[in-house]
Every structure is written in C-alpha cells, then in structure tokens.
Write a protein that holds these residues in place. Structure first.
Motif, PDB file in Angstrom:
ATOM      1  N   ASP A 248       0.814  -1.221   0.000  1.00 55.08           N
ATOM      2  CA  ASP A 248       0.000   0.000   0.000  1.00 55.08           C
ATOM      3  C   ASP A 248       0.841   1.262   0.000  1.00 55.08           C
ATOM      4  OD1 ASP A 248       0.839  -0.721   2.607  1.00 55.08           O
ATOM      5  OD2 ASP A 248      -0.707   0.531   3.507  1.00 55.08           O
ATOM      6  N   PRO A 250       3.587   4.151  -1.525  1.00 54.49           N
ATOM      7  CA  PRO A 250       3.780   4.776  -2.841  1.00 54.49           C
ATOM      8  C   PRO A 250       5.168   4.541  -3.426  1.00 54.49           C
ATOM      9  CG  PRO A 250       4.014   6.428  -1.129  1.00 54.49           C
ATOM     10  CD  PRO A 250       3.648   5.147  -0.425  1.00 54.49           C
ATOM     11  N   GLY A 306       5.530  -0.835  -2.931  1.00 56.68           N
ATOM     12  CA  GLY A 306       4.146  -0.672  -3.307  1.00 56.68           C
ATOM     13  C   GLY A 306       3.715  -1.406  -4.560  1.00 56.68           C
ATOM     14  N   ASN A 307       2.386  -1.584  -4.636  1.00 54.92           N
ATOM     15  CA  ASN A 307       1.737  -2.175  -5.797  1.00 54.92           C
ATOM     16  C   ASN A 307       0.418  -1.425  -5.966  1.00 54.92           C
ATOM     17  OD1 ASN A 307      -0.188  -3.958  -7.218  1.00 54.92           O
ATOM     18  ND2 ASN A 307       1.479  -5.455  -7.181  1.00 54.92           N
ATOM     19  N   PRO A 308       0.335  -0.498  -6.935  1.00 53.67           N
ATOM     20  CA  PRO A 308      -0.854   0.352  -7.056  1.00 53.67           C
ATOM     21  C   PRO A 308      -2.167  -0.425  -7.208  1.00 53.67           C
ATOM     22  CG  PRO A 308       0.942   1.249  -8.363  1.00 53.67           C
ATOM     23  CD  PRO A 308       1.398  -0.098  -7.890  1.00 53.67           C
ATOM     24  N   ARG A 311      -3.066  -1.799  -3.839  1.00 55.92           N
ATOM     25  CA  ARG A 311      -3.493  -0.697  -2.967  1.00 55.92           C
ATOM     26  C   ARG A 311      -4.937  -0.296  -3.289  1.00 55.92           C
ATOM     27  NH1 ARG A 311      -2.362   3.856   0.562  1.00 55.92           N
ATOM     28  NH2 ARG A 311      -4.456   4.684   0.736  1.00 55.92           N
ATOM     29  N   ALA A 312      -5.269  -0.235  -4.571  1.00 63.38           N
ATOM     30  CA  ALA A 312      -6.626   0.152  -4.951  1.00 63.38           C
ATOM     31  C   ALA A 312      -7.645  -0.879  -4.468  1.00 63.38           C
ATOM     32  CB  ALA A 312      -6.713   0.317  -6.464  1.00 63.38           C
TER      33      ALA A 312
END
Length: 330
Positions: A248, A250, A306-308, A311-312
């Motif tokens: 999560d 950035p 992170g892994n966008p 996270r979404a």
C-alpha cells in the motif's frame, strides 16, 4: 494533520518526550497531539499480570469535518519502520474523508528509537498490544467518539497488533469492562509466531496480504485464520497476486538486506496458560529455550514496496468494511 504530526515527532526527537503531562482520559474533548501513559511489559506473561515499566507514548487524534457526532474512530498502528510517509497519515486522511476519526499511535519514538526492522527485540509485541488497548480505553472517554464503534488498523508489526487485540487475555489485562474493538484490519501481518487464546473477540477481522510477500508469507496467515475461525471469529482474508510487503506504499519494490524476518519460523504461543509449541515437531519449547529457537529460525533480507493495483483493491475493501462495521451503512 501532516504538520501537526511532524511537530509532534520533532518534539519527541528533540527532547525525548514532549513536556506535557500524559493524560488519563479525553473527557475535555481535546484533539491533535496527545501523550498518554502506557506500559512496556517484557512479554505476554508480564503484560497479563498487569506489569511492565510505566511509559509515556504519543498519538495524534483527528476528527472528521462532517456531521454527526459522536464519530466512529480507527486506531492506526505502525509497522517496524515506524510512521512512514505515504502510509499511516494517508490512511488517516482517507478514513477522515469517510467520516471516521483517527488516532495514529507512535509506539517507537517516545521510547527512544525509530525502527525495529533489523532487530525486533527492541520492543516486545506485548508492549505494542498494551499501547493499542490503552489507546482504545483512552479514545472511549472522548465525548466526540462513539465508544462502541472504534476499530483498529495496522501494518506489518501493526498488523500483528490488529490481530492480537482480538485475544481476550490481552484485552482483559488492560480493560476491565466490556469495551472492545469493533473492527480489526491487519495489513501484511506476520503470522509465523502467533499468539493464541481460547477466547477471541466476535468483532470482524480482515487480513490483507501480498501473494509475493517474502517478509511475512501469506501462507502462514492462512493457518492463523483457521485458528481464529475455530474459536468463532468472523475473518475475511484477501491475498493480492504479485504484491509484496508494504504493497500500500507509494514507493517501488526494493530489497532490504538487513530486514529481520520470521518467515522460516513456526511457533504457536498459547496464552492460557502460556506455552510455546513448534509447528514442525509439535514439541513444547520451554521459556528459557525460546530465544535460542528464534535465533535459529530468523533470517535476513526481504522485499518491500508498493503495488498500485493491490493498494486500490485494499482501499475498496477497507472502505466497505468501515462503511458496514463502523458507519453502520450496509
């Protein structure tokens, strides 16, 4: 909020602890930087006996700019790296937007250090569990907080705290009435040396884990989920494919060569009575031999970042859980 938290941390770094007297309740309705009294037990036995060195720790309370009052709230527990840019404060801002008050707890800097990532022995988990339950008791005294709608969310080591605050022996060591968390959300928690108890909270539990996490493997948490469910807990587990520890955040994924990981360990620690048992052999490990076992199974080095997409997905899951269990919107 960012400026206020930065000011709090500057005060802690510059002077050890800010000079304000620690509070025992929030009946005056204060917000912002708050110091409160906790304890630093050396382990679960001392914690459950009510022991541990008295310690003043810090937190930051923010109320949403929406109606109505009292607000539901979320206690936010950081990981082994402490409060990180782009994580605890960003999640607090998101929760505030949803109408949830947030209390970001700093268990590290008031005790004189900023990280335990390369040496987890700097602070026993029992001390952080004590901090979280003490924070719950404190928030419940605030006139602007709905005491029956306080949740906890944590990351890595903080994820362990979100899980272990479900355990009745720990809760009873700090809280002497029926007060309990209404929701537990654990991000990429380690489940390799789990605490267990015969009685667990009926509150819902959410685990959000990385499928490629080589720091705190998701497979170990599947085992812990089975245990919690066997005791009647309501648990949902989500594993995000391709996500690493800290998904999560950035920041891009990077390798941390000094990170201390328990991925090769397997030790259940029962609380009632306290007893440690190895997964591989089923044998009981006497208290005096636990440190030697941990030295034998601890490893160095893990990926982190992170892994966008993950996270979404996590953001949507957290929002849905908060809407249902804290905001009472089905």
């Amino acid at each position: 909020m960012r400026a206020a938290v930065a000011g709090l941390l500057l005060c802690v770094v510059a002077g050890g602890l800010c000079q304000a007297e620690p509070v025992s309740d929030l009946a005056d309705g204060r917000v912002g930087a708050i110091e409160f009294a906790s304890r630093t037990p050396t382990g679960p036995t001392e914690m459950m006996a009510g022991g541990g060195r008295p310690t003043t720790i810090a937190g930051h309370l923010t109320l949403p700019n929406v109606a109505p009052v009292p607000f539901p709230a979320m206690i936010i527990m950081h990981g082994s790296g402490g409060i990180l840019p782009g994580r605890e404060q960003d999640w607090a801002a998101r929760l505030n937007e949803l109408g949830v008050a947030t209390f970001v707890v700093d268990s590290f800097r008031p005790r004189g250090f900023s990280s335990t990532g390369d040496d987890q022995s700097r602070l026993p988990l029992a001390a952080s569990v004590t901090d979280a339950l003490t924070a719950l008791k404190l928030l419940a005294s605030h006139p602007g907080i709905a005491k029956d709608r306080i949740g906890i969310i944590g990351y890595s080591k903080g994820g362990q705290i979100a899980l272990y605050t479900t355990l009745a022996p720990f809760r009873r060591a700090v809280i002497d009435d029926d007060l309990r968390f209404a929701l537990h959300i654990a991000f990429y928690s380690s489940c390799s040396i789990p605490y267990k108890a015969e009685e667990v909270s009926p509150a819902p539990v959410f685990l959000l884990l990385g499928g490629d996490d080589d720091y705190t493997p998701a497979v170990h948490c599947g085992r812990y989920v089975d245990f919690l469910r066997s005791k009647g807990a309501r648990v949902d587990m989500f594993i995000f494919a391709g996500a690493h520890h800290g998904f999560d955040l950035p920041t891009p994924v990077r390798y941390l060569p000094r990170a201390q990981t328990a991925r090769d360990c397997g030790l259940d620690i029962a609380l009632d009575p306290v007893e440690a048992r190895r997964w591989d052999t089923g044998t009981i490990v006497p208290p005096g031999d636990i440190s030697a076992y941990l030295r034998s199974c601890m490893r160095r080095g893990a990926s982190y970042g992170g892994n966008p997409a993950a996270r979404a997905e996590a953001d949507a899951i957290v929002e849905k859980a908060v809407q249902r269990y804290l905001l009472d919107r089905q």
